[in-house]
Design a protein around this motif. Sequence first.
Motif, PDB file in Angstrom:
ATOM      1  N   PHE A  19      57.181  42.281  -9.452  1.00  9.07           N
ATOM      2  CA  PHE A  19      58.392  42.208 -10.278  1.00  9.07           C
ATOM      3  C   PHE A  19      59.498  43.122  -9.766  1.00  9.07           C
ATOM      4  N   GLU A  20      59.091  44.216  -9.131  1.00  9.62           N
ATOM      5  CA  GLU A  20      60.081  45.167  -8.591  1.00  9.62           C
ATOM      6  C   GLU A  20      61.034  44.521  -7.591  1.00  9.62           C
ATOM      7  N   LYS A  21      60.563  43.438  -6.967  1.00  7.79           N
ATOM      8  CA  LYS A  21      61.380  42.778  -5.937  1.00  7.79           C
ATOM      9  C   LYS A  21      62.506  41.940  -6.533  1.00  7.79           C
ATOM     10  N   VAL A  22      62.473  41.733  -7.859  1.00  8.67           N
ATOM     11  CA  VAL A  22      63.488  40.884  -8.488  1.00  8.67           C
ATOM     12  C   VAL A  22      64.786  41.664  -8.681  1.00  8.67           C
ATOM     13  N   ASP A  23      65.892  41.018  -8.313  1.00  4.17           N
ATOM     14  CA  ASP A  23      67.206  41.631  -8.522  1.00  4.17           C
ATOM     15  C   ASP A  23      67.625  41.338  -9.965  1.00  4.17           C
ATOM     16  N   LEU A  24      67.456  42.341 -10.838  1.00  2.00           N
ATOM     17  CA  LEU A  24      67.648  42.115 -12.271  1.00  2.00           C
ATOM     18  C   LEU A  24      69.090  41.747 -12.633  1.00  2.00           C
ATOM     19  N   SER A  25      70.032  42.096 -11.740  1.00  2.00           N
ATOM     20  CA  SER A  25      71.439  41.812 -12.061  1.00  2.00           C
ATOM     21  C   SER A  25      71.724  40.312 -12.097  1.00  2.00           C
ATOM     22  N   GLN A  26      70.763  39.514 -11.605  1.00  2.00           N
ATOM     23  CA  GLN A  26      70.965  38.054 -11.616  1.00  2.00           C
ATOM     24  C   GLN A  26      70.577  37.404 -12.940  1.00  2.00           C
ATOM     25  N   TYR A  27      70.000  38.195 -13.849  1.00  2.00           N
ATOM     26  CA  TYR A  27      69.418  37.594 -15.048  1.00  2.00           C
ATOM     27  C   TYR A  27      70.026  38.138 -16.336  1.00  2.00           C
ATOM     28  N   LYS A  28      70.129  37.236 -17.327  1.00  3.44           N
ATOM     29  CA  LYS A  28      70.575  37.700 -18.647  1.00  3.44           C
ATOM     30  C   LYS A  28      69.392  37.789 -19.605  1.00  3.44           C
ATOM     31  N   TRP A  29      68.294  37.124 -19.259  1.00  8.91           N
ATOM     32  CA  TRP A  29      67.140  37.091 -20.165  1.00  8.91           C
ATOM     33  C   TRP A  29      65.882  37.008 -19.332  1.00  8.91           C
ATOM     34  N   ILE A  30      64.859  37.772 -19.680  1.00  4.85           N
ATOM     35  CA  ILE A  30      63.560  37.652 -19.008  1.00  4.85           C
ATOM     36  C   ILE A  30      62.481  37.516 -20.078  1.00  4.85           C
ATOM     37  N   HIS A  31      61.624  36.517 -19.891  1.00  6.03           N
ATOM     38  CA  HIS A  31      60.568  36.238 -20.873  1.00  6.03           C
ATOM     39  C   HIS A  31      59.191  36.436 -20.243  1.00  6.03           C
ATOM     40  N   TRP A  32      58.294  37.045 -20.991  1.00  5.22           N
ATOM     41  CA  TRP A  32      56.911  37.241 -20.536  1.00  5.22           C
ATOM     42  C   TRP A  32      55.962  36.504 -21.465  1.00  5.22           C
ATOM     43  N   GLU A  33      55.077  35.710 -20.860  1.00  7.46           N
ATOM     44  CA  GLU A  33      53.967  35.160 -21.611  1.00  7.46           C
ATOM     45  C   GLU A  33      52.880  36.228 -21.544  1.00  7.46           C
ATOM     46  N   GLY A  34      52.465  36.755 -22.668  1.00  5.66           N
ATOM     47  CA  GLY A  34      51.519  37.869 -22.673  1.00  5.66           C
ATOM     48  C   GLY A  34      50.227  37.521 -21.947  1.00  5.66           C
ATOM     49  N   GLU A  43      63.998  48.095 -19.073  1.00  6.22           N
ATOM     50  CA  GLU A  43      64.614  49.077 -19.977  1.00  6.22           C
ATOM     51  C   GLU A  43      65.409  50.114 -19.181  1.00  6.22           C
ATOM     52  N   LYS A  44      64.789  50.577 -18.079  1.00  5.73           N
ATOM     53  CA  LYS A  44      65.428  51.575 -17.222  1.00  5.73           C
ATOM     54  C   LYS A  44      66.706  50.996 -16.601  1.00  5.73           C
ATOM     55  N   TYR A  45      66.597  49.746 -16.138  1.00  4.50           N
ATOM     56  CA  TYR A  45      67.747  49.080 -15.535  1.00  4.50           C
ATOM     57  C   TYR A  45      68.874  48.957 -16.561  1.00  4.50           C
ATOM     58  N   ASN A  46      68.507  48.564 -17.791  1.00  8.37           N
ATOM     59  CA  ASN A  46      69.526  48.361 -18.829  1.00  8.37           C
ATOM     60  C   ASN A  46      70.314  49.639 -19.133  1.00  8.37           C
ATOM     61  N   GLN A  47      69.612  50.781 -18.992  1.00  9.74           N
ATOM     62  CA  GLN A  47      70.301  52.055 -19.268  1.00  9.74           C
ATOM     63  C   GLN A  47      71.418  52.335 -18.265  1.00  9.74           C
ATOM     64  N   THR A  48      71.344  51.657 -17.118  1.00 11.81           N
ATOM     65  CA  THR A  48      72.358  51.908 -16.083  1.00 11.81           C
ATOM     66  C   THR A  48      73.539  50.938 -16.183  1.00 11.81           C
ATOM     67  N   PRO A  77      76.784  47.266 -21.844  1.00 14.31           N
ATOM     68  CA  PRO A  77      76.066  46.343 -22.732  1.00 14.31           C
ATOM     69  C   PRO A  77      76.156  44.875 -22.305  1.00 14.31           C
ATOM     70  N   SER A  78      77.305  44.452 -21.794  1.00 18.64           N
ATOM     71  CA  SER A  78      77.463  43.028 -21.460  1.00 18.64           C
ATOM     72  C   SER A  78      76.596  42.603 -20.274  1.00 18.64           C
ATOM     73  N   GLU A  79      76.134  43.568 -19.488  1.00 20.44           N
ATOM     74  CA  GLU A  79      75.330  43.252 -18.292  1.00 20.44           C
ATOM     75  C   GLU A  79      73.823  43.391 -18.535  1.00 20.44           C
ATOM     76  N   ARG A  80      73.476  43.840 -19.759  1.00 18.10           N
ATOM     77  CA  ARG A  80      72.046  44.125 -19.998  1.00 18.10           C
ATOM     78  C   ARG A  80      71.202  42.851 -20.057  1.00 18.10           C
ATOM     79  N   VAL A  81      69.944  42.999 -19.682  1.00 18.38           N
ATOM     80  CA  VAL A  81      69.001  41.877 -19.709  1.00 18.38           C
ATOM     81  C   VAL A  81      68.270  41.904 -21.045  1.00 18.38           C
ATOM     82  N   THR A  82      68.281  40.785 -21.753  1.00 18.38           N
ATOM     83  CA  THR A  82      67.492  40.680 -22.985  1.00 18.38           C
ATOM     84  C   THR A  82      66.064  40.339 -22.600  1.00 18.38           C
ATOM     85  N   THR A  83      65.087  40.919 -23.328  1.00 19.82           N
ATOM     86  CA  THR A  83      63.681  40.652 -23.006  1.00 19.82           C
ATOM     87  C   THR A  83      62.996  39.952 -24.186  1.00 19.82           C
TER      88      THR A  83
END
Length: 259
Positions: free
Chosen positions: A86-101, A115-120, A123-129
């Motif tokens: 997952f670390e290889k994913v460029d999070l800036s490309q996404y507005k939403w990420i979903h996990w199937e538990g 969460e760490k990425y969102n802190q940087t 608000p408009s650029e944050r990824v919803t999980t």
Amino acid sequence: MEEKRILCIGLVCLDIISVVDNYPEEDSDTSFILSDFQRRKVEVAHLVWQSQGETPCACCLINCRNGSRTVTLYDTNLPDVTAADFEKVDLSQYKWIHWEGRNASEQVKMLLQVEKYNQTCPPSERVTTSVEVEKTRPELYQLFCYGDVVFVSKDVAKTFGFYSAPEAVKGLYGRLKPGATLICAWAEYGADAMGPDGLLVHSDAFSPETVVDTLGAGDTFNAAVILALSKGKTLPAALTYGCQVAGRKCGVHGYDGIV
Ligand code: ADP
């Protein structure tokens, strides 16, 4: 005197026989999945190819009279996606990420990365999980306190002693992180949800004329709710949309033509 009988010792197995015109080519399950993704315009850029394990394969019985589904075989030894993948994913490309538990402890690490990425970001650029807690495996219950949106299944709700979606949503809401939303679908009873305002939201199911196939209704519901919320729809509107699309799915075999 009665004739002596024959005693057999072994294993009984239900054989599910698929009759095909041509013998499928080796590895064609993977090719089929890839071309199906392509046909449905699902990007596979981040697909993690595993060197061990096989493509999961399930045999499902659909009862055309009521659409019920029974999975008689579900075999998977395929490793799960890891936090390192997952670390290889460029999070800036996404507005939403979903996990199937699934591999929850590892998935928590991924959620913390976001969460760490969102802190940087502003608000408009944050990824919803969002996370889905579907299987009744206690390891998965740690996911409740991570997603911005949490989907809980009726099976999990029942193991916590809740026998309806509104009861489940009210009873489990306290497990979520502050500000999160809990959603619970309950087949023909529709779905209920609760957001940070504490108000219970409900949508009835939209039953098709004839229910022919409910396999994947829950996944369809989740996808439609995520799509609606990601486009800025309100929680009641998203819940209604989720039930509409899932209801259409129950009226057809497969997924074509439901949106
Ligand atoms: P799962 O497939 O995970 O068991 P559910 O059975 O709870 O999921 O269904 C998810 C959604 O699909 C429900 O909220 C509802 O909108 C729709 N749905 C499922 N079964 C039916 C049905 N028999 N009639 C109408 N809608 C249904």
